[in-house]
Write an enzyme that holds these catalytic residues in place. Structure first.
Site, PDB file in Angstrom:
ATOM      1  N   HIS A 145      10.750 -36.260   3.040  1.00 50.01           N
ATOM      2  CA  HIS A 145      10.137 -36.492   4.266  1.00 50.01           C
ATOM      3  C   HIS A 145      10.412 -35.381   5.110  1.00 50.01           C
ATOM      4  O   HIS A 145      11.676 -34.879   5.460  1.00 50.01           O
ATOM      5  CB  HIS A 145      10.406 -37.563   4.923  1.00 50.01           C
ATOM      6  CG  HIS A 145       9.899 -37.940   6.149  1.00 50.01           C
ATOM      7  ND1 HIS A 145       8.384 -38.410   6.308  1.00 50.01           N
ATOM      8  CD2 HIS A 145       9.995 -38.013   7.293  1.00 50.01           C
ATOM      9  CE1 HIS A 145       8.185 -38.572   7.560  1.00 50.01           C
ATOM     10  NE2 HIS A 145       9.262 -38.118   8.170  1.00 50.01           N
ATOM     11  N   LYS A 205       1.177 -32.739   8.242  1.00 51.01           N
ATOM     12  CA  LYS A 205       2.063 -33.423   9.002  1.00 51.01           C
ATOM     13  C   LYS A 205       3.217 -34.087   8.186  1.00 51.01           C
ATOM     14  O   LYS A 205       2.513 -34.816   7.246  1.00 51.01           O
ATOM     15  CB  LYS A 205       1.823 -34.451   9.975  1.00 51.01           C
ATOM     16  CG  LYS A 205       2.615 -34.876  11.090  1.00 51.01           C
ATOM     17  CD  LYS A 205       3.086 -33.917  11.758  1.00 51.01           C
ATOM     18  CE  LYS A 205       3.569 -34.676  13.053  1.00 51.01           C
ATOM     19  NZ  LYS A 205       4.553 -33.587  13.620  1.00 51.01           N
TER      20      LYS A 205
END
Length: 67
Positions: free
Chosen positions: A10, A35
């Site tokens: 992440h 993103k």
């Protein structure tokens, strides 16, 4: 001493420290425009190495955080 830090998962990113000075720190999403990009930070690593003016062969340490 040349240290490359790589965060994979992440918010993948990379950072490079040369002789105790932070030269570059960048997230992979800046290059992929995705993103919270979880891909391996190839572009971020390339950017950091270029910013420091070194090749991967010149690295002394590769730092990868783990749990």
């Amino acid at each position: 001493m040349n240290i490359l830090g790589v965060r994979f998962g992440h918010d993948s990113s990379a950072a490079i420290v040369v002789d105790g000075n932070i030269i570059a720190d960048v997230a992979e999403e800046r290059f992929t425009r995705c993103k919270n990009d979880t891909s391996f930070p190839v572009n971020a690593i390339r950017y950091c190495l270029n910013a420091a003016g070194i090749r991967s062969e010149d690295l002394d340490v590769l730092a990868i955080p783990t749990k």
